[in-house]
Motif scaffolding. Structure first.
Motif, PDB file in Angstrom:
ATOM      1  N   ASN A   1      26.572  80.063 -29.878  1.00 61.69           N
ATOM      2  CA  ASN A   1      25.739  78.792 -29.411  1.00 61.69           C
ATOM      3  C   ASN A   1      25.972  78.511 -27.663  1.00 61.69           C
ATOM      4  N   ALA A   2      25.366  77.430 -27.087  1.00 62.37           N
ATOM      5  CA  ALA A   2      25.715  77.493 -26.016  1.00 62.37           C
ATOM      6  C   ALA A   2      27.167  77.106 -25.352  1.00 62.37           C
ATOM      7  N   LYS A   3      28.036  76.624 -26.455  1.00 61.46           N
ATOM      8  CA  LYS A   3      29.291  76.730 -26.103  1.00 61.46           C
ATOM      9  C   LYS A   3      30.243  77.818 -25.874  1.00 61.46           C
TER      10      LYS A   3
ATOM     11  N   GLY B   1       1.216  73.532 -28.723  1.00 63.94           N
ATOM     12  CA  GLY B   1       2.448  72.984 -28.450  1.00 63.94           C
ATOM     13  C   GLY B   1       3.050  73.518 -27.043  1.00 63.94           C
ATOM     14  N   ALA B   2       3.707  72.725 -26.204  1.00 62.44           N
ATOM     15  CA  ALA B   2       4.406  73.464 -25.253  1.00 62.44           C
ATOM     16  C   ALA B   2       5.964  72.666 -25.146  1.00 62.44           C
ATOM     17  N   SER B   3       6.773  73.401 -24.634  1.00 60.41           N
ATOM     18  CA  SER B   3       8.237  72.836 -24.652  1.00 60.41           C
ATOM     19  C   SER B   3       8.754  73.374 -23.615  1.00 60.41           C
ATOM     20  N   TYR B   4       9.618  72.269 -22.785  1.00 58.34           N
ATOM     21  CA  TYR B   4      10.579  72.768 -21.544  1.00 58.34           C
ATOM     22  C   TYR B   4      12.001  72.108 -21.951  1.00 58.34           C
ATOM     23  N   THR B   5      13.041  72.634 -21.913  1.00 57.26           N
ATOM     24  CA  THR B   5      14.317  72.385 -22.191  1.00 57.26           C
ATOM     25  C   THR B   5      15.083  72.680 -20.834  1.00 57.26           C
ATOM     26  N   LYS B   6      16.118  72.027 -20.425  1.00 56.36           N
ATOM     27  CA  LYS B   6      16.997  72.386 -19.244  1.00 56.36           C
ATOM     28  C   LYS B   6      18.450  71.872 -19.655  1.00 56.36           C
ATOM     29  N   GLN B   7      19.433  72.581 -19.884  1.00 59.83           N
ATOM     30  CA  GLN B   7      20.823  72.359 -20.014  1.00 59.83           C
ATOM     31  C   GLN B   7      21.572  72.492 -18.948  1.00 59.83           C
ATOM     32  N   ASP B   8      22.222  71.836 -18.219  1.00 58.21           N
ATOM     33  CA  ASP B   8      23.024  71.985 -16.984  1.00 58.21           C
ATOM     34  C   ASP B   8      24.520  72.462 -17.447  1.00 58.21           C
ATOM     35  N   PRO B   9      25.555  73.044 -16.881  1.00 57.49           N
ATOM     36  CA  PRO B   9      26.782  73.405 -17.369  1.00 57.49           C
ATOM     37  C   PRO B   9      27.863  72.409 -17.420  1.00 57.49           C
TER      38      PRO B   9
ATOM     39  N   THR C   1      27.373  76.295 -21.527  1.00 57.38           N
ATOM     40  CA  THR C   1      26.662  77.385 -20.610  1.00 57.38           C
ATOM     41  C   THR C   1      25.175  76.726 -19.993  1.00 57.38           C
ATOM     42  N   PRO C   2      24.816  76.920 -18.924  1.00 62.90           N
ATOM     43  CA  PRO C   2      23.307  76.556 -18.553  1.00 62.90           C
ATOM     44  C   PRO C   2      22.441  77.416 -18.978  1.00 62.90           C
ATOM     45  N   SER C   3      21.180  76.633 -19.420  1.00 67.77           N
ATOM     46  CA  SER C   3      19.992  77.404 -19.797  1.00 67.77           C
ATOM     47  C   SER C   3      18.642  76.603 -19.516  1.00 67.77           C
ATOM     48  N   GLU C   4      17.672  77.298 -19.429  1.00 68.18           N
ATOM     49  CA  GLU C   4      16.498  76.696 -19.095  1.00 68.18           C
ATOM     50  C   GLU C   4      15.389  77.598 -20.299  1.00 68.18           C
ATOM     51  N   ARG C   5      14.805  76.725 -20.928  1.00 69.08           N
ATOM     52  CA  ARG C   5      13.801  77.340 -22.001  1.00 69.08           C
ATOM     53  C   ARG C   5      12.444  76.852 -21.835  1.00 69.08           C
ATOM     54  N   LYS C   6      11.341  77.495 -21.770  1.00 72.00           N
ATOM     55  CA  LYS C   6      10.149  77.044 -21.733  1.00 72.00           C
ATOM     56  C   LYS C   6       9.242  77.945 -23.166  1.00 72.00           C
TER      57      LYS C   6
ATOM     58  N   ARG D   1      10.269  81.890 -22.903  1.00 73.22           N
ATOM     59  CA  ARG D   1      11.225  82.359 -21.879  1.00 73.22           C
ATOM     60  C   ARG D   1      12.557  81.479 -22.032  1.00 73.22           C
ATOM     61  N   ARG D   2      13.781  82.460 -21.882  1.00 69.15           N
ATOM     62  CA  ARG D   2      14.932  81.686 -21.805  1.00 69.15           C
ATOM     63  C   ARG D   2      15.661  82.234 -20.604  1.00 69.15           C
ATOM     64  N   GLU D   3      16.007  81.241 -19.676  1.00 60.89           N
ATOM     65  CA  GLU D   3      17.096  81.655 -18.616  1.00 60.89           C
ATOM     66  C   GLU D   3      18.330  81.111 -18.736  1.00 60.89           C
ATOM     67  N   SER D   4      19.200  81.984 -19.127  1.00 56.05           N
ATOM     68  CA  SER D   4      20.808  81.407 -19.114  1.00 56.05           C
ATOM     69  C   SER D   4      21.766  82.177 -18.333  1.00 56.05           C
ATOM     70  N   THR D   5      22.963  81.426 -18.133  1.00 54.05           N
ATOM     71  CA  THR D   5      23.918  81.910 -17.377  1.00 54.05           C
ATOM     72  C   THR D   5      25.453  81.892 -18.050  1.00 54.05           C
ATOM     73  N   ASN D   6      26.221  82.872 -18.040  1.00 53.24           N
ATOM     74  CA  ASN D   6      27.516  82.584 -18.196  1.00 53.24           C
ATOM     75  C   ASN D   6      28.126  83.108 -16.938  1.00 53.24           C
ATOM     76  N   GLN D   7      29.587  82.657 -17.045  1.00 47.34           N
ATOM     77  CA  GLN D   7      30.364  82.864 -15.836  1.00 47.34           C
ATOM     78  C   GLN D   7      31.967  83.211 -16.415  1.00 47.34           C
TER      79      GLN D   7
END
Length: 957
Positions: free
Chosen positions: A89-91, A225-233, A318-323, A347-353
């Protein structure tokens, strides 16, 4: 037919008969009229039937229940079920040294998966409207599980979860259960949903907007339907529990690859072993002669205080942006024939560091890359202060330099999912009965690209550290200074050694199905119903690492390309046979039989049967049981995955612990393995080589369940109770030939304990005693066996002047979990144990109470995880290990509380306002000493200091 098919069924019949006497009195005293229902198809059966409670336990999550969680990912919602196990998951900050799992699926960075019964996400089949969903694409392998982040939560009407084997109805992968996501369909009007939330420390901001619009006519319906979600780190450095590699141990488990540079070698002039770190201008060197190391110049001897704290660079969330956009159109061609078409793009844009990538050289570096393990640093290198060559095969033991000048490792994922489906659904009358049929075609693709910033080209590094004349003749080469401490690597040097690495992967699924359901003939107890069908599927998958990785020049985790495909033809038959109805033995007894034959292009044919009994003893009491056989075909990654590497947290039994405790392994055996007395490994992370196996066979499973559903007459529609339901289910799963690698720590421990070549082959050591290679490949393991109980209670109170209350209490008790290797070696997973960033709690429980009065509503949810135990490993020398004598640590039982309050404004078609708080009391997860990152198990608990508030506005018009 094998007698094993009959034994569970006999047990179930015995259970039914044993309970008959206790409920037959009830049947005589309280006659009730059963309610007729429209025929429906529920998950776990292809037959359209009237009974909502079928042969199998189905858990349904309504849209209201999903919204009550305050979560924005299907995966996160499902991971809170009591029967769920550990899943990504995002954790999970799952890149960097996590490397490549042996199933060839990649690290799944940024994905959200579901695991049922702790049997693994790849053993759960995910359907959307009854049709398979494409496997994930992580950009680092060919996935064998479903990424639920590819399905926007906004399009979901409800989720049905079957926690039982279902290969006879759905084919491969349905060993642990089935998740069927039902999309929104009949919708008239428009809806806008906005949400915003963040953690109490002001980070991890989450925001999103969902749009829905639908219309219906006499012969058509349309939903868009349309969806936009943004998760900051959320950064690990912001939480005390996650600031160091292992909580409560300071820098002890920090990395030996340090910004100043660590140099361990044999001085050819004196024969002394040196383990040196530059002083970086310190006026008083730190002397330490304990390892034969002593200096009086610009270097001091390496100590724990020099270790690098990589944890500060990690992410807790982890941050992610989903559309995503989704639409489905249905048109009634005639009264008995409907055509539908569905499409999705996500479309998912996500980042790990991860921390700045370390450079390890020499035999004790054990990177698996010969360019690093066998490097020579020339005496002529203008920055080499020692005046002699440092040669891996001679005097060099270990060099660790972490170029913080190049920044952290950042992994950015871009995952694009496309889906198209169309089909016909119809019914007709023939032979005095109704016939229901459908044909469906679907194509879907997951395509991912991962871009890695902050890694290094080991070939260019070797050239820059070697003979300056060779470097001078190589275009672009700049001699590299790893000896001068922090800041000694210039931008010009970085330009030569630091590339941008791009990896790509994709998964494709093409599918055609045809189904027919009706009644065959009528027995005295009722009609014999059936469903039959055909399904064709084709899987295609590929993984293409960066060309730099393919040629072996990448300093990070190496891997090779993977590609493959296979197809399968399947046919199934399901029967529902009434045994009796309206008799002295009860209202109704049905026998369910199902079988599926699958023909795979990779290994041939498989037949999987299933048997079930449903005994409606009274109108309000149902007994049910089932027995099923199943299988899971090896995935593309498991079959064709090329050699890759994972850097795992493994404790060498032959090494002095990093905390100073004596080696745990038998001294004589360690000596026989070539480990010298007093050996201490340079790092707690050991590189393990993994890869696919074309010789793999399918996994085979047996599943059994038995239980009852009781809605007592005296607690329904009374003054004190509107409805009361109890559901109890016993489950048992057995998997033979499970596809996985033996636990690496277990393999190493068994090698040291026994010296058995079965475990020691594939593990080699350098002349220093350090592990130089570790081969841990996939195989068909011996078995996995697990059983337990689900106990659920639901209570709805009557409407009163103070509102209406509903209570729900769901529990899972795991009685057994036993995993054995092919040679019978016991794997460490079992109930009540934390191991390898995952846990199997003996008891998980969710309790909730909801309240509604006029336009107001509120809910309170309690999530409980029972106590766990883990091995402390090298951390047993520290007080943070709760039992230092036994070397084990207790993870105390943990309870999280969530609440939500809402108000509906009578404007347009309704404006619902909601305010929620998850982890109300800011409960920290228990400290985990064996977990790879952040000091806790991210698949089981909320993040540390994890109080999260959110607000939602939902307008319909």
């Amino acid at each position: 037919m094998n007698n094993l098919h009959y034994r569970p069924l006999a047990v179930a019949v015995s259970l039914c008969v044993g309970l008959m006497s206790s409920v037959s009195v009830m049947a005589q005293e309280t006659p009730r009229v059963a309610t007729d229902l429209d025929r429906v198809e529920v998950t776990g059966s292809r037959i359209k039937r009237a009974e909502v409670e079928g042969h199998l336990p189905i858990q349904t999550l309504t849209r209201t229940e999903i919204e009550r969680t305050g979560l924005t990912s299907i995966g996160e919602v499902l991971q809170q079920l009591t029967g769920s196990g550990s899943a990504l998951n995002a954790k999970f900050n799952s890149s960097g040294n996590f490397g490549f799992p042996p199933d060839g699926s990649g690290v799944g960075a940024g994905s959200a998966q579901v695991d049922l019964r702790h049997l693994g996400a790849k053993r759960v089949l995910v359907l959307v409207d009854g049709i398979r969903w494409v496997n994930e694409s992580s950009a680092s392998g060919v996935g064998s599980a479903t990424d639920l982040n590819t399905i926007p939560l906004a399009i979901v009407e409800r989720i049905e979860v079957l926690e039982d084997g279902a290969s006879s109805l759905y084919g491969s992968d349905a060993i642990a259960g089935v998740v069927n996501i039902i999309t929104r369909r009949n919708f008239d009007g428009a809806q806008v949903t906005m949400n915003y939330g963040e953690y109490s420390k002001g980070d991890g901001t989450q925001k999103g907007i969902d749009l829905a619009w639908g219309t219906q006519g006499d012969r058509y319906s349309l939903f868009l339907g349309a969806s936009y979600t943004k998760q900051d780190p959320v950064y690990a450095r912001t939480r005390e529990q996650s600031r160091f590699p292992v909580p409560g141990t300071g820098l002890t488990f920090g990395s030996g690859g340090i910004p100043q540079g660590r140099f361990r070698f044999i001085d050819p002039n004196t024969g002394a072993v040196q383990d040196l770190v530059p002083n970086n201008g310190a006026s008083t060197p730190n002397y330490d002669g304990s390892a034969g190391c002593s200096r009086s110049d610009d270097y001091h001897c390496f100590t724990t205080a020099d270790r690098f704290n990589f944890a500060e660079y990690n992410l807790l969330l982890t941050p992610s942006e989903r559309k995503g956009v989704f639409g489905q159109f249905r048109f009634d061609i005639t009264d008995n024939l409907q055509w539908y078409v569905k499409a999705l793009s996500n479309r998912r844009e996500s980042t790990n560091q991860a921390g700045p990538e370390p450079l390890f050289f020499g035999p004790d570096g054990a990177t698996g890359n010969p360019l690093a393990d066998n490097i020579t640093i020339s005496a002529l290198n203008p920055f080499n202060p020692f005046g002699f060559d440092l040669v891996s095969s001679d005097n060099m033991q270990f060099i660790g330099r972490r170029p913080v000048e190049g920044g952290a490792r950042v992994f950015e994922q871009e995952v694009n999912t496309s889906y198209f489906a169309t089909g016909l659904v119809g019914d007709f009358e023939a032979a005095d009965r109704s016939w229901f049929w459908d044909v469906n075609g679907m194509y879907s693709k997951n395509k991912a690209e991962q871009t890695n910033y902050g890694s290094y080209n080991i070939f260019n590094i070797a050239t820059a550290l070697g003979d300056p004349a060779v470097c001078a003749s190589t275009p672009g080469c700049v001699p590299l200074n790893i000896f001068g401490g922090v800041g000694s690597i210039t931008p010009e040097m970085l330009q030569w050694i630091q590339p941008v690495v791009r990896d790509r992967s994709q998964n494709e699924l093409s599918l055609f199905t045809a189904n027919l359901s009706s009644e065959l003939f009528t027995l005295p107890a009722g009609p014999v119903a059936f469903a039959t069908g055909y399904e064709y599927r084709k899987y295609e998958g590929s993984y293409q690492p960066d060309p730099l990785t393919v040629i072996g020049h990448y300093n990070g985790v190496p891997s090779l390309p993977t590609s493959g495909s296979y197809d399968v033809n399947e046919a199934y038959l399901e029967l529902s046979i009434p045994i009796f109805a309206k008799s002295a033995l009860g209202e109704k007894l049905d026998l369910s039989l199902a079988g599926r034959y699958s023909d795979y292009s990779t290994f041939g044919g498989e037949f999987t049967p299933k048997y079930g009994l449903r005994w409606q003893v009274t109108d309000d009491f149902v007994l049910r049981t089932s027995y099923a056989e199943g299988f899971r075909a090896p995935s593309i990654g498991e079959l064709y995955g090329s050699a890759a590497r994972a850097d795992l947290q493994i404790f060498d039994p032959c090494s002095i612990g990093l905390g100073g405790d004596a080696p745990r392994g038998n001294a004589a055996n360690c000596a026989a393995l070539g480990v010298p007395t007093g050996f201490q490994s340079a790092n707690s992370q050991i590189s393990v080589t993994t890869g696919g196996n074309i010789e793999l066979d399918p996994e085979h499973s047996r599943s059994f369940s038995a239980g009852f559903v009781w809605s007592p007459w005296f607690a329904n529609n009374t003054e004190w109770s509107e409805r009361f339901d109890v559901e109890v289910t016993f489950y048992r799963h057995t998997i033979e030939g499970a596809i996985q690698a033996i636990n690496a720590q277990t393999q190493l421990d068994l090698c040291v304990d026994s010296l058995d070549p079965l475990y020691c082959n594939g593990i080699t050591r350098a002349n220093t005693g350090a592990i130089s290679s570790f081969n841990n490949r996939l195989t068909n393991l011996g078995s996995i066996k697990t059983d337990g109980w689900d106990v659920d209670l639901f209570y709805t109170l009557p409407q009163t002047d103070i509102g209406q209350f509903k209570l729900g209490w769901q529990n899972t008790f795991v009685g057994r979990y036993e995993a054995l290797g092919a040679a019978g070696q016991r794997q460490p997973q079992e109930p009540g144990v934390e191991v390898a960033d995952s846990s199997i709690p003996e008891w998980t429980s969710n309790a909730s109470v909801s309240w509604a009065l006029d336009n107001w509503n509120a809910s309170w949810t309690v999530r409980h995880i029972s106590e766990l135990t883990e091995q402390c490993g090298d951390a047993s020398a520290f007080p943070i290990c709760s039992d230092q004598v036994a070397g084990t640590n207790k993870l105390a039982a943990t309870t999280f509380h969530d609440m939500q309050v809402g108000y509906k404004v009578d404007w347009m078609k309704g404006l619902q306002l909601s305010l929620g708080l998850n982890n109300v009391f800011d409960k920290d997860p228990p400290i985990c000493l064996s977990c790879s990152l952040n000091g806790y198990d991210a698949s089981t608990y909320d993040i540390p200091r994890g109080r999260f508030w959110y607000a939602r506005a939902d307008l319909r018009f």
